[in-house]
Design a protein around this motif. Structure first.
Motif, PDB file in Angstrom:
ATOM      1  N   ARG A 198     -14.314  -3.741  33.309  1.00 30.67           N
ATOM      2  CA  ARG A 198     -13.068  -4.317  32.796  1.00 30.67           C
ATOM      3  C   ARG A 198     -12.365  -5.228  33.794  1.00 30.67           C
ATOM      4  NH1 ARG A 198      -9.655   0.637  30.529  1.00 30.67           N
ATOM      5  NH2 ARG A 198     -10.241   1.475  32.561  1.00 30.67           N
ATOM      6  N   GLY A 199     -12.988  -5.476  34.951  1.00 33.12           N
ATOM      7  CA  GLY A 199     -12.384  -6.329  35.960  1.00 33.12           C
ATOM      8  C   GLY A 199     -12.560  -7.800  35.665  1.00 33.12           C
ATOM      9  N   PHE A 200     -12.338  -8.639  36.679  1.00 34.68           N
ATOM     10  CA  PHE A 200     -12.334 -10.092  36.539  1.00 34.68           C
ATOM     11  C   PHE A 200     -13.591 -10.608  35.852  1.00 34.68           C
ATOM     12  CE2 PHE A 200     -13.261 -14.329  38.408  1.00 34.68           C
ATOM     13  CZ  PHE A 200     -12.188 -15.011  37.856  1.00 34.68           C
ATOM     14  N   ARG A 201     -13.408 -11.247  34.704  1.00 33.25           N
ATOM     15  CA  ARG A 201     -14.487 -11.848  33.920  1.00 33.25           C
ATOM     16  C   ARG A 201     -15.636 -10.887  33.624  1.00 33.25           C
ATOM     17  NH1 ARG A 201     -13.991 -17.251  33.168  1.00 33.25           N
ATOM     18  NH2 ARG A 201     -12.484 -18.377  34.475  1.00 33.25           N
ATOM     19  N   GLY A 202     -15.330  -9.602  33.608  1.00 27.25           N
ATOM     20  CA  GLY A 202     -16.345  -8.606  33.298  1.00 27.25           C
ATOM     21  C   GLY A 202     -17.393  -8.428  34.369  1.00 27.25           C
TER      22      GLY A 202
END
Length: 311
Positions: A269-273
């Protein structure tokens, strides 16, 4: 609340079939499922690597039940033989994880005449699931497709790559890889549609590991002789990637979370998956396109020479 491996219940009595366990991601998935009591059927192209992986599993998880099936997803004859082996030895498969893959190799055709990435990542798994379908259906199995954030880099799939003539376009490693991973996600969505329409108790879900530190880039380049470009690509990935263990979490959630009912897609769920805790991931419009899914399914049946009738 963030999902963790502590949320995995007791898997005693569960048989999990996992393709590609000699790399980092597959090994982590197998290890965690075994720690929670699952018995494993694992596949590998390389018998020596498989023996090393299994020995490590048995050392880390004493008492684990693990069997090896030799499988080369890039060879449809091997897929048929391996599937026959599984069907002869087991009458129940509770969990099938389509994990094995190859990434951005130089252009190469398989023994069946297909471009290597679409053949390994999609067509081999399609044929594998089609041939195993009787036991998967009768086991009310959960089928997990492992896709990639790379599916967002393309807007469709050149289905000519799944014909005897092949695609006439110039080969581009990243484009072909993206299309193969889009195909994984399209397959998962279409399988969900078809089992739902048939009223079957089979769950089809998908996940991706983000950018994870595994042997995938190294393997892809080494197929045709990676040289310095392959080395730099592999080392560069290690600099920015999360661990293979972290990358395995969305796949493990997809495989074990009882709250998933089918059609879900999970990832970091972080930056750009690319990294972070596991959770719902977004998919492109192409991944949800039912017409593309129908065409991919029918083209894949012809290419694999396998009838994949759901009902």
């Amino acid at each position: 609340m963030t999902w963790t491996t502590d949320d995995i219940g007791d898997l005693s009595g569960t048989r999990a079939l996992i393709t590609g366990v000699t790399g980092g991601l597959g090994g982590e998935i197998a290890r965690e499922l075994a720690r929670h009591g699952a018995s494993l059927v694992v596949t590998a192209r390389d018998a020596a690597k498989a023996e090393t992986t299994v020995a490590a599993l048995r050392s880390e998880v004493p008492g684990v039940q693990v069997d090896v099936v030799e499988l080369d997803l890039a060879d449809l004859g091997s897929v048929a033989r391996a599937a026959d082996d599984v069907l002869a030895r087991w009458d129940r498969i509770d969990l099938a994880i389509n994990n094995a893959g190859i990434m951005i190799p130089p252009f190469r055709e398989t023994v069946d005449g297909f471009e290597l990435q679409i053949a390994t990542n999609h067509l081999g798994h399609f044929a594998w699931n089609a041939r195993l379908w009787p036991v998967l259906r009768d086991s009310s199995a959960r089928v997990v497709a492992v896709s990639s954030v790379a599916h967002t880099t393309v807007h469709g799939i050149d289905l000519r790559s799944l014909t005897p003539e092949g695609s006439p376009r110039r080969y581009k490693r990243w484009q072909s890889y993206g299309e193969s991973k889009l195909a994984n996600l399209v397959f998962s969505q279409e399988l969900h549609r078809r089992v739902t329409a048939a009223g079957l108790d089979v769950t089809s879900v998908a996940a991706h590991p983000g950018v994870a530190s595994t042997e995938l880039t190294k393997t892809g380049f080494s197929v045709g002789g990676g040289g310095p470009i392959g080395f730099l690509m592999h080392q560069g990935t290690h600099l920015v990637a999360q661990s293979a263990r972290a990358g395995s979490l969305p796949v493990l959630q997809a495989a074990t979370d009882p709250g998933l009912t089918g059609g879900e897609y999970l990832g970091p769920r972080g930056f750009r998956g690319m990294r972070g805790k596991p959770g719902p991931a977004s998919m492109t419009r192409s991944a949800r396109d039912p017409e593309l899914a129908r065409l991919l399914w029918e083209t894949s049946e012809r290419a694999a020479g396998a009838d994949f009738t759901i009902a």
